[in-house]
Design a protein around this motif. Structure first.
Motif, mmCIF file in Angstrom:
data_model
loop_
_atom_site.group_PDB
_atom_site.id
_atom_site.type_symbol
_atom_site.label_atom_id
_atom_site.label_comp_id
_atom_site.label_asym_id
_atom_site.label_seq_id
_atom_site.Cartn_x
_atom_site.Cartn_y
_atom_site.Cartn_z
ATOM 1 N N VAL A 33 12.301 14.496 3.871
ATOM 2 C CA VAL A 33 11.869 14.498 2.749
ATOM 3 C C VAL A 33 10.435 14.185 2.773
ATOM 4 C CG1 VAL A 33 11.952 13.221 0.432
ATOM 5 C CG2 VAL A 33 13.801 13.776 1.842
ATOM 6 N N TYR A 34 9.509 14.937 2.429
ATOM 7 C CA TYR A 34 8.119 14.438 2.370
ATOM 8 C C TYR A 34 7.585 13.340 1.221
ATOM 9 C CZ TYR A 34 7.538 18.062 5.682
ATOM 10 O OH TYR A 34 7.821 18.733 6.617
ATOM 11 N N LYS A 35 6.959 12.399 1.697
ATOM 12 C CA LYS A 35 6.692 11.308 0.808
ATOM 13 C C LYS A 35 5.314 10.657 1.159
ATOM 14 C CE LYS A 35 10.340 9.892 3.055
ATOM 15 N NZ LYS A 35 10.473 9.997 4.446
ATOM 16 N N ILE A 36 5.027 9.845 -0.001
ATOM 17 C CA ILE A 36 3.772 9.112 0.113
ATOM 18 C C ILE A 36 4.139 7.609 0.167
ATOM 19 C CG2 ILE A 36 1.844 8.500 -1.419
ATOM 20 C CD1 ILE A 36 1.982 11.180 -2.585
ATOM 21 N N LEU A 37 3.148 6.828 0.935
ATOM 22 C CA LEU A 37 3.525 5.432 1.207
ATOM 23 C C LEU A 37 2.392 4.811 0.824
ATOM 24 C CD1 LEU A 37 4.988 3.079 2.622
ATOM 25 C CD2 LEU A 37 3.632 3.549 4.542
ATOM 26 N N ILE A 38 2.776 3.622 -0.179
ATOM 27 C CA ILE A 38 1.611 2.648 -0.820
ATOM 28 C C ILE A 38 2.255 1.413 -0.480
ATOM 29 C CG2 ILE A 38 0.731 2.029 -3.125
ATOM 30 C CD1 ILE A 38 0.698 5.084 -3.037
ATOM 31 N N TYR A 39 1.081 0.594 -0.119
ATOM 32 C CA TYR A 39 1.388 -0.685 0.711
ATOM 33 C C TYR A 39 -0.124 -1.508 -0.110
ATOM 34 C CZ TYR A 39 -1.276 1.494 4.010
ATOM 35 O OH TYR A 39 -2.375 2.378 4.675
ATOM 36 N N CYS A 43 1.330 -6.265 3.484
ATOM 37 C CA CYS A 43 2.308 -5.353 4.036
ATOM 38 C C CYS A 43 1.559 -4.556 5.163
ATOM 39 C CB CYS A 43 3.130 -4.550 2.869
ATOM 40 S SG CYS A 43 4.119 -5.648 1.975
ATOM 41 N N GLN A 44 0.276 -4.171 4.788
ATOM 42 C CA GLN A 44 -0.334 -3.300 5.683
ATOM 43 C C GLN A 44 -0.225 -3.963 7.087
ATOM 44 O OE1 GLN A 44 -4.529 -2.737 5.136
ATOM 45 N NE2 GLN A 44 -4.600 -0.848 6.223
ATOM 46 N N ASN A 45 -0.515 -5.554 6.988
ATOM 47 C CA ASN A 45 -0.643 -6.137 8.403
ATOM 48 C C ASN A 45 0.824 -6.339 8.904
ATOM 49 O OD1 ASN A 45 -3.163 -6.561 8.045
ATOM 50 N ND2 ASN A 45 -3.005 -8.745 7.183
ATOM 51 N N ILE A 46 1.919 -6.259 8.096
ATOM 52 C CA ILE A 46 3.362 -6.216 8.541
ATOM 53 C C ILE A 46 3.506 -4.921 9.335
ATOM 54 C CG2 ILE A 46 5.763 -6.100 7.860
ATOM 55 C CD1 ILE A 46 5.281 -7.802 5.690
ATOM 56 N N LEU A 47 3.021 -3.768 8.867
ATOM 57 C CA LEU A 47 3.244 -2.334 9.598
ATOM 58 C C LEU A 47 2.419 -2.056 10.599
ATOM 59 C CD1 LEU A 47 3.201 -0.192 6.022
ATOM 60 C CD2 LEU A 47 5.198 -0.705 7.686
ATOM 61 N N SER A 48 1.096 -2.738 10.568
ATOM 62 C CA SER A 48 0.319 -2.284 11.632
ATOM 63 C C SER A 48 0.626 -2.453 13.135
ATOM 64 C CB SER A 48 -1.318 -2.873 11.339
ATOM 65 O OG SER A 48 -1.561 -3.523 12.449
ATOM 66 N N PRO A 49 1.246 -3.741 13.487
ATOM 67 C CA PRO A 49 1.461 -3.796 14.899
ATOM 68 C C PRO A 49 2.788 -2.782 15.093
ATOM 69 C CG PRO A 49 1.538 -5.941 13.662
ATOM 70 C CD PRO A 49 1.542 -4.850 12.915
ATOM 71 N N GLY A 60 8.230 11.544 7.801
ATOM 72 C CA GLY A 60 8.000 12.507 6.539
ATOM 73 C C GLY A 60 6.737 12.053 5.554
ATOM 74 N N VAL A 61 6.243 10.805 6.193
ATOM 75 C CA VAL A 61 4.859 10.177 5.425
ATOM 76 C C VAL A 61 3.760 11.160 5.491
ATOM 77 C CG1 VAL A 61 3.515 8.185 4.808
ATOM 78 C CG2 VAL A 61 5.916 7.995 5.410
ATOM 79 N N THR A 62 3.211 11.748 4.377
ATOM 80 C CA THR A 62 2.222 12.559 4.718
ATOM 81 C C THR A 62 0.856 11.959 4.277
ATOM 82 O OG1 THR A 62 2.928 13.469 2.350
ATOM 83 C CG2 THR A 62 3.394 14.887 4.470
ATOM 84 N N LEU A 63 1.204 11.184 3.357
ATOM 85 C CA LEU A 63 -0.360 10.271 2.628
ATOM 86 C C LEU A 63 0.052 8.759 2.789
ATOM 87 C CD1 LEU A 63 -1.266 12.850 -0.034
ATOM 88 C CD2 LEU A 63 -2.422 12.657 2.212
ATOM 89 N N TYR A 64 -0.840 7.954 2.990
ATOM 90 C CA TYR A 64 -0.568 6.853 2.723
ATOM 91 C C TYR A 64 -1.788 5.825 2.167
ATOM 92 C CZ TYR A 64 -2.467 7.179 7.471
ATOM 93 O OH TYR A 64 -3.229 7.336 8.405
ATOM 94 N N PRO A 78 8.205 11.905 -3.734
ATOM 95 C CA PRO A 78 8.413 10.630 -4.084
ATOM 96 C C PRO A 78 7.733 9.736 -3.358
ATOM 97 C CG PRO A 78 10.025 11.765 -2.401
ATOM 98 C CD PRO A 78 9.057 12.707 -2.747
ATOM 99 N N ALA A 79 7.473 8.386 -3.743
ATOM 100 C CA ALA A 79 6.660 7.634 -3.312
ATOM 101 C C ALA A 79 7.498 6.440 -3.034
ATOM 102 C CB ALA A 79 5.420 6.926 -4.336
ATOM 103 N N VAL A 80 7.171 5.935 -1.540
ATOM 104 C CA VAL A 80 7.770 4.447 -1.365
ATOM 105 C C VAL A 80 6.493 3.606 -1.559
ATOM 106 C CG1 VAL A 80 8.513 3.444 0.802
ATOM 107 C CG2 VAL A 80 9.249 5.747 0.415
#
Length: 624
Positions: A33-39, A43-49, A60-64, A78-80
């Motif tokens: 499923v292609y989706k968009i990620l919004i943070y 939460c960006q700092n949680i994801l980054s490492p 499937g994340v095409t844009l963030y 859909p947006a996560v």
């Protein structure tokens, strides 16, 4: 299987990126499923490492985007959302849904969303007729940053200042304690374990331990219990022990200069979220990532810096030898005529050579990266005489003092202003007796260097309070100074300067490491017999004397008020030395360099109106 926080948190994030659907054993989902990620920033700092751009694509994340940026509608996708449950984030989500920016909204909050905010989402989307856009709402309990398999931070800044601020009211203190306990709850929920909790009595450590114990008890009674899968582990053999300390338990380790690779890279080059920027060979900044995917970092980060330099050299020579070998095999360097008789043999050589090229290229990249990092470190070490600081501080701690000539030579020599303040504080804490004339000479030298002395005065004040406390504790009447001190430093008194014994014993083990070792053994020991024991799985009446006595195989050590790579390294060494110990995880409210911690001590000094320096009006002078 040892607990691995990095794996567990990454698993939760991948599941979230796949719209919280169950995943296949290989970590992929059944349908693409292609989706968009919004943070948000947190939460960006949680994801980054943990997650790189290529990993996002794979799921499937095409844009963030950051939530507070203006975004254009993307229909049919859909947006996560992965954000903290804050008022501003909730309002932005309602606005996005009302504007039909995306096809559906999968809301994931980093911690449990409070009921009023959840109701606000419901009423806001209902009023704008967009409630059907909200597909799911999840509490993810991921409110912490994992830096290594066994290292995490709650990313809660300046907790040390907030808890030790003389003007902090009870409500403020309670809010901070609650925030720390919630962060720890997230870590335990992600690991899926309910530990046995131990901590020294009194102060923030006991407050956090009690709040966490209550949170776990309440949660274990709820239907949607996050810990059911590991509910059967009643024996200490499988349950970990969680040891909670407050930074005042051992101040010095947060201040001293260390000469090992990992602490040096953090302290000198500013490693943040496993990334750092250093000057490249040809000028310009290079950005590097340092984590378990880097084999050189994994193998050598706990070595002293000179050993690391030798290791880089060794790896480079090995690489050159392997390249020569490849050239020989392919006939590139032999000058031999090719007569075609051994065609199959030659083809085989060529194939082997071609196959080994990617691995060699990768090795060369790692060598170049660490050569650049080591060169940048070496520049700072020479400019600031950091080797001499580390050596002299160590001697001071071992001997419980230093020759006055040596002391002043360091303070008048090379080094940044903060280096000198750190050295002066190390002298204060590690000296068993404080010589007033020496202290005055230090203050004069710090003024001459135009250093801010607030942090030095703050530690001096605590040390003198401790001395009078020790004296008054022996007399029957607890004098006014004690009551005043307790009010002022409700929690600083404990063990700020429990003499050198608590700083470094003969075998160079840090106080936290020594204490953990005793707690894991679970045998009677005068150093820890007074420690509190809480077991959230035991009946309330008996919770303070858990049935689970140890020995324990796994531990989580948590430091309120800021941790550091020196302590982390010391605990990892303990695991290598100990037969029975399988794993030790280390976490803190934040991971601080010596300079950052001294800056916090300086702020407290200023809040108490203790001397600054010629530049005390501006706290930023503590930064290099």
């Amino acid at each position: 299987m040892a607990l691995n926080l990095r794996h567990k948190q990454t698993e939760c994030i991948v599941r979230m990126l796949n719209l919280n659907q169950p995943l296949n054993p290989d970590g992929t989902s059944n349908e693409e499923v292609y989706k968009i990620l919004i943070y948000d920033r947190f939460c960006q700092n949680i994801l980054s490492p943990l997650i790189h751009v290529k990993d996002l694509r794979k799921h499937g994340v095409t844009l963030y985007f950051l939530i507070d940026k203006d975004r254009k509608p993307v229909h049919d996708v859909p947006a996560v959302y992965f954000v903290q449950p804050s008022q501003s984030n909730i309002q932005r989500i309602i606005a996005d849904a009302s504007g039909s920016l995306y096809d559906s909204f999968h809301l994931n909050f980093s911690s449990s969303i409070p009921r009023p905010l959840l109701e606000e989402v419901a009423s806001g989307t209902l009023n704008s007729g967009s409630i059907d856009k909200i597909a799911k709402v999840h509490d993810q309990y991921l409110e912490f940053v994992t830096l290594e398999d066994n290292l995490f931070s709650l990313a809660q800044q300046s907790t040390y200042v907030q808890l030790n601020d003389p003007s902090a009211g009870d409500r403020e203190i309670e809010e901070i304690i609650e925030k720390v306990a919630s962060g720890l709850f997230s870590v335990l929920a992600t690991l899926g374990v309910v530990p046995v909790i131990r901590c020294p009595r009194g102060g923030p450590a006991e407050m956090v331990a009690s709040a966490l114990d209550q949170k776990l008890r309440d949660h274990l009674l709820s239907k949607n219990n996050l810990f059911t899968e590991s509910g059967g582990f009643m024996s200490s053999f499988q349950r970990p022990i969680l040891c909670i300390f407050d930074r005042n338990f051992e101040l010095l380790v947060g201040i001293q200069h260390d000469f090992r690779y990992r602490p040096l890279v953090h302290d000198v080059l500013g490693l943040k979220l496993n990334r750092l920027n250093v000057q490249g060979e040809k000028g310009g900044m290079k950005s590097y990532e340092l984590d378990s995917s880097d084999p050189f970092w994994s193998a050598n980060s706990s070595l002293e810096f000179p050993e690391v330099a030798v290791e880089i050299e060794t790896q480079l020579n090995k690489y050159k030898k392997d390249i020569e070998e490849v050239n020989k095999r392919t006939g590139g360097g032999t000058g031999a005529e090719f007569d075609g008789t051994d065609l199959i043999g030659n083809t085989k050589h060529l194939m082997n050579a071609v196959n080994s090229l990617p691995e060699l290229t990768e090795r060369k990249q790692v060598i170049d990266k660490h050569t650049n990092i080591a060169t940048a470190l070496l520049g700072q070490i020479k400019e600031r005489s950091l080797d001499s600081y580390a050596k002299k501080e160590n001697e001071m701690m071992m001997r419980g003092g230093i020759d006055r000539g040596d002391l002043l030579a360091v303070l008048k020599g090379k080094g940044s202003k903060t280096d000198k303040v750190r050295f002066a504080i190390t002298y204060l804490i590690s000296s068993e007796t404080i010589n007033q004339a020496e202290v005055e000479a230090i203050e004069a030298a710090l003024h001459e260097a135009e250093a801010d002395t607030s942090a030095f005065h703050y530690v001096k004040k605590i040390k003198s309070l401790n001395v009078s406390l020790a004296a008054s504790a022996n007399s029957a009447s607890r004098s006014n100074i004690v009551d005043w001190a307790e009010k002022l430093y409700g929690q600083s008194i404990s063990a700020v300067t429990a003499g050198v014994k608590n700083l470094l014993s003969g075998d160079q083990k840090l106080a936290v490491t020594r204490t953990l070792e005793a707690l894991m053994e679970g045998k009677p020991n005068p150093e820890i017999d007074s420690y509190l024991m809480l077991d959230p799985r035991a009946p309330k009446s008996g919770s303070r004397g858990s049935q689970v006595k140890g020995p324990f195989r796994e531990a989580i050590v948590f430091m309120i008020g800021g941790g550091n790579y020196v302590e982390y390294g010391s605990l990892q060494e303990l695991v290598q030395r100990q037969e029975t110990l399988k794993n030790v995880m280390y976490g803190a409210t934040e991971i601080l360099t010596g300079s950052e911690f001294v800056e916090q001590l300086g702020l407290l000094g200023q809040k108490m109106g203790l001397g600054g320096g010629p530049m005390a009006s501006s706290p930023s002078t503590l930064a290099h």
